[in-house]
Design a protein around this motif. Sequence first.
Motif, PDB file in Angstrom:
ATOM      1  N   ASP A  98       0.919  -1.507  -0.237  1.00 31.51           N
ATOM      2  CA  ASP A  98       0.388   0.236   0.389  1.00 31.51           C
ATOM      3  C   ASP A  98       0.838   1.240  -0.197  1.00 31.51           C
ATOM      4  O   ASP A  98       0.513   2.217  -0.573  1.00 31.51           O
ATOM      5  CB  ASP A  98      -1.115  -0.376   1.067  1.00 31.51           C
ATOM      6  CG  ASP A  98      -2.115  -1.345   1.789  1.00 31.51           C
ATOM      7  OD1 ASP A  98      -2.768  -1.251   0.366  1.00 31.51           O
ATOM      8  OD2 ASP A  98      -2.477  -1.553   2.027  1.00 31.51           O
ATOM      9  N   ALA A  99       1.932   0.851   0.849  1.00 33.17           N
ATOM     10  CA  ALA A  99       3.047   2.169   1.031  1.00 33.17           C
ATOM     11  C   ALA A  99       3.395   2.383  -0.245  1.00 33.17           C
ATOM     12  O   ALA A  99       3.672   4.009  -0.776  1.00 33.17           O
ATOM     13  CB  ALA A  99       4.210   1.578   2.300  1.00 33.17           C
ATOM     14  N   GLU A 100       3.523   2.093  -0.945  1.00 33.05           N
ATOM     15  CA  GLU A 100       4.679   2.258  -1.887  1.00 33.05           C
ATOM     16  C   GLU A 100       4.321   3.090  -3.640  1.00 33.05           C
ATOM     17  O   GLU A 100       4.346   3.613  -3.765  1.00 33.05           O
ATOM     18  CB  GLU A 100       5.474   0.744  -2.852  1.00 33.05           C
ATOM     19  CG  GLU A 100       4.595   0.176  -3.434  1.00 33.05           C
ATOM     20  CD  GLU A 100       4.658  -1.278  -3.965  1.00 33.05           C
ATOM     21  OE1 GLU A 100       6.223  -2.131  -3.955  1.00 33.05           O
ATOM     22  OE2 GLU A 100       4.376  -2.190  -4.952  1.00 33.05           O
ATOM     23  N   LYS A 101       2.407   2.524  -3.593  1.00 28.53           N
ATOM     24  CA  LYS A 101       1.555   3.497  -4.211  1.00 28.53           C
ATOM     25  C   LYS A 101       1.448   4.673  -3.780  1.00 28.53           C
ATOM     26  O   LYS A 101       1.111   5.679  -5.146  1.00 28.53           O
ATOM     27  CB  LYS A 101       0.012   2.843  -4.168  1.00 28.53           C
ATOM     28  CG  LYS A 101       0.175   0.901  -4.583  1.00 28.53           C
ATOM     29  CD  LYS A 101      -1.194   0.499  -4.478  1.00 28.53           C
ATOM     30  CE  LYS A 101      -1.314  -0.170  -5.168  1.00 28.53           C
ATOM     31  NZ  LYS A 101      -0.531  -1.608  -4.000  1.00 28.53           N
ATOM     32  N   VAL A 102       2.100   5.290  -2.636  1.00 29.14           N
ATOM     33  CA  VAL A 102       2.247   6.860  -2.059  1.00 29.14           C
ATOM     34  C   VAL A 102       3.277   7.311  -2.093  1.00 29.14           C
ATOM     35  O   VAL A 102       2.815   8.754  -1.951  1.00 29.14           O
ATOM     36  CB  VAL A 102       1.036   6.670  -1.570  1.00 29.14           C
ATOM     37  CG1 VAL A 102      -0.875   6.594  -1.857  1.00 29.14           C
ATOM     38  CG2 VAL A 102       1.005   5.966  -0.281  1.00 29.14           C
ATOM     39  N   ALA A 103       4.299   6.107  -1.638  1.00 28.33           N
ATOM     40  CA  ALA A 103       5.699   7.296  -1.391  1.00 28.33           C
ATOM     41  C   ALA A 103       5.849   8.566  -2.585  1.00 28.33           C
ATOM     42  O   ALA A 103       5.957   7.908  -4.280  1.00 28.33           O
ATOM     43  CB  ALA A 103       6.605   5.786  -1.674  1.00 28.33           C
ATOM     44  N   GLN A 104       7.454   9.294  -1.577  1.00 24.74           N
ATOM     45  CA  GLN A 104       7.201   9.863  -2.894  1.00 24.74           C
ATOM     46  C   GLN A 104       8.500   9.591  -3.376  1.00 24.74           C
ATOM     47  O   GLN A 104       8.930   9.548  -3.970  1.00 24.74           O
ATOM     48  CB  GLN A 104       7.395  11.371  -1.681  1.00 24.74           C
ATOM     49  CG  GLN A 104       6.496  12.201  -1.492  1.00 24.74           C
ATOM     50  CD  GLN A 104       6.972  13.969  -1.496  1.00 24.74           C
ATOM     51  OE1 GLN A 104       7.832  14.212  -0.505  1.00 24.74           O
ATOM     52  NE2 GLN A 104       6.537  14.605  -1.917  1.00 24.74           N
ATOM     53  N   THR A 105       9.524   8.385  -1.916  1.00 27.90           N
ATOM     54  CA  THR A 105      10.533   8.204  -2.525  1.00 27.90           C
ATOM     55  C   THR A 105      10.592   6.867  -2.131  1.00 27.90           C
ATOM     56  O   THR A 105      10.520   6.309  -1.591  1.00 27.90           O
ATOM     57  CB  THR A 105      12.022   8.453  -2.232  1.00 27.90           C
ATOM     58  OG1 THR A 105      11.990   8.646  -0.885  1.00 27.90           O
ATOM     59  CG2 THR A 105      11.908   9.858  -2.396  1.00 27.90           C
ATOM     60  N   ILE A 106      11.113   5.372  -3.301  1.00 28.16           N
ATOM     61  CA  ILE A 106      11.802   4.639  -2.598  1.00 28.16           C
ATOM     62  C   ILE A 106      13.553   3.836  -2.989  1.00 28.16           C
ATOM     63  O   ILE A 106      13.773   4.458  -4.192  1.00 28.16           O
ATOM     64  CB  ILE A 106      10.733   3.611  -3.169  1.00 28.16           C
ATOM     65  CG1 ILE A 106       8.723   3.393  -3.370  1.00 28.16           C
ATOM     66  CG2 ILE A 106      10.658   2.298  -3.113  1.00 28.16           C
ATOM     67  CD1 ILE A 106       8.135   2.797  -4.261  1.00 28.16           C
ATOM     68  N   GLU A 107      13.825   3.421  -2.009  1.00 25.17           N
ATOM     69  CA  GLU A 107      15.045   3.417  -2.398  1.00 25.17           C
ATOM     70  C   GLU A 107      15.146   1.670  -1.700  1.00 25.17           C
ATOM     71  O   GLU A 107      14.941   1.745  -0.096  1.00 25.17           O
ATOM     72  CB  GLU A 107      16.071   3.895  -1.138  1.00 25.17           C
ATOM     73  CG  GLU A 107      16.053   5.120  -1.287  1.00 25.17           C
ATOM     74  CD  GLU A 107      16.813   7.105   0.391  1.00 25.17           C
ATOM     75  OE1 GLU A 107      17.306   7.579  -0.821  1.00 25.17           O
ATOM     76  OE2 GLU A 107      16.579   6.340   1.044  1.00 25.17           O
ATOM     77  N   GLU A 108      16.073   0.987  -2.495  1.00 24.40           N
ATOM     78  CA  GLU A 108      15.336  -0.695  -1.882  1.00 24.40           C
ATOM     79  C   GLU A 108      17.016  -0.919  -2.317  1.00 24.40           C
ATOM     80  O   GLU A 108      17.760  -0.478  -3.096  1.00 24.40           O
ATOM     81  CB  GLU A 108      14.470  -1.000  -3.490  1.00 24.40           C
ATOM     82  CG  GLU A 108      14.835  -2.222  -2.437  1.00 24.40           C
ATOM     83  CD  GLU A 108      13.279  -3.004  -3.274  1.00 24.40           C
ATOM     84  OE1 GLU A 108      12.457  -4.242  -3.099  1.00 24.40           O
ATOM     85  OE2 GLU A 108      12.539  -2.321  -4.379  1.00 24.40           O
ATOM     86  N   TRP A 109      17.384  -1.909  -1.377  1.00 25.39           N
ATOM     87  CA  TRP A 109      18.420  -2.761  -1.558  1.00 25.39           C
ATOM     88  C   TRP A 109      18.350  -4.443  -1.549  1.00 25.39           C
ATOM     89  O   TRP A 109      17.072  -4.678  -0.733  1.00 25.39           O
ATOM     90  CB  TRP A 109      19.036  -2.487  -0.454  1.00 25.39           C
ATOM     91  CG  TRP A 109      20.218  -3.909  -0.116  1.00 25.39           C
ATOM     92  CD1 TRP A 109      20.018  -5.059   1.187  1.00 25.39           C
ATOM     93  CD2 TRP A 109      21.864  -3.976  -0.363  1.00 25.39           C
ATOM     94  NE1 TRP A 109      21.166  -5.562   1.503  1.00 25.39           N
ATOM     95  CE2 TRP A 109      22.017  -5.240  -0.334  1.00 25.39           C
ATOM     96  CE3 TRP A 109      21.761  -3.358  -1.699  1.00 25.39           C
ATOM     97  CZ2 TRP A 109      23.064  -5.458  -0.251  1.00 25.39           C
ATOM     98  CZ3 TRP A 109      23.269  -4.595  -1.623  1.00 25.39           C
ATOM     99  CH2 TRP A 109      24.077  -5.397  -1.515  1.00 25.39           C
ATOM    100  N   CYS A 110      18.165  -5.220  -3.260  1.00 16.39           N
ATOM    101  CA  CYS A 110      17.107  -6.534  -2.924  1.00 16.39           C
ATOM    102  C   CYS A 110      18.754  -7.526  -2.926  1.00 16.39           C
ATOM    103  O   CYS A 110      19.507  -7.151  -4.619  1.00 16.39           O
ATOM    104  CB  CYS A 110      17.043  -6.461  -3.839  1.00 16.39           C
ATOM    105  SG  CYS A 110      15.672  -7.428  -3.421  1.00 16.39           S
TER     106      CYS A 110
END
Length: 295
Positions: A98-110
Amino acid sequence: MARRKEIDGSASVPAFYGKELRWKRERLGLTLEETVEGSFYGVSYLSEIERAQRRMPLDLARHVDRVLGTDGFFERCCEDARKARNTGHANYAEKVLDAEKVAQTIEEWCPAAFPGLLQTAEYARALARAERPLEPVEETDVKIRARLARACLFEESHGRPEYWVVLHESLLRLPVVSPVQMADQLDRIVALVRRNRIVPQVIPWNAGAHPFMSAGTTIVMTFADAPPLVYTESLHSGVTIDDPALVMKYRRSYDLLRAVALPPKASLAMMEAAAEDYRNGNRADGLERRSLAHE
């Protein structure tokens, strides 16, 4: 004044839920502000529920029922809407989805696989079948469709969210699928970079120690109307962290992680070269094939 977007209640259970919420609110002549007054939620949060972009938390559903006089309707139905929103996804991931749909920034480590937001169908299917080899194909298909649907974030015209991903070089060299499919997977990421939708950085195999060596998948998100949060995931579980002090530590560690990685331009060149190696039949890891029989 911009014309508001009408809600197609037939599109999904969450869309029906949101349309009913808007109809009952407007029937009473209440604004969004008046409806959320006295709750812990903001106007934009309720608006996004009406547009089927966010789930309805139980406490907010109870508040809305009191304000609208709907005799527990939204409390009773919010669980059905939640389940429908997350078909094909693990329950523990619902908050971050849900959060990723309204996020301004997404920083990911995979570290172990390309992130779900960037995966092709073939790559996602290989991971799903490896994890659950006896699962019926139809169930796997549902999961693949749900995972690919998340990538609609990169098709929105407003350019949100800003997505920054740090990958280890080993992901470029690990042939999870066939060489042609690996080239397609890398091309998918390169295309997003070329469209200015994501910023990737690669940590070279010989970069030495970095802050996330002991961490699994980690996502840091920021929002316009809410505090930042962190999501961490392991094989069969995920944890959402919103404690401000702990979130700050993760954000600082992510900054240090980026400092260890190659610049975006060099990272892009590395991914393009790996894709070309796969297409040309070269070993992307630069090593000659060894027979396990001689180990």
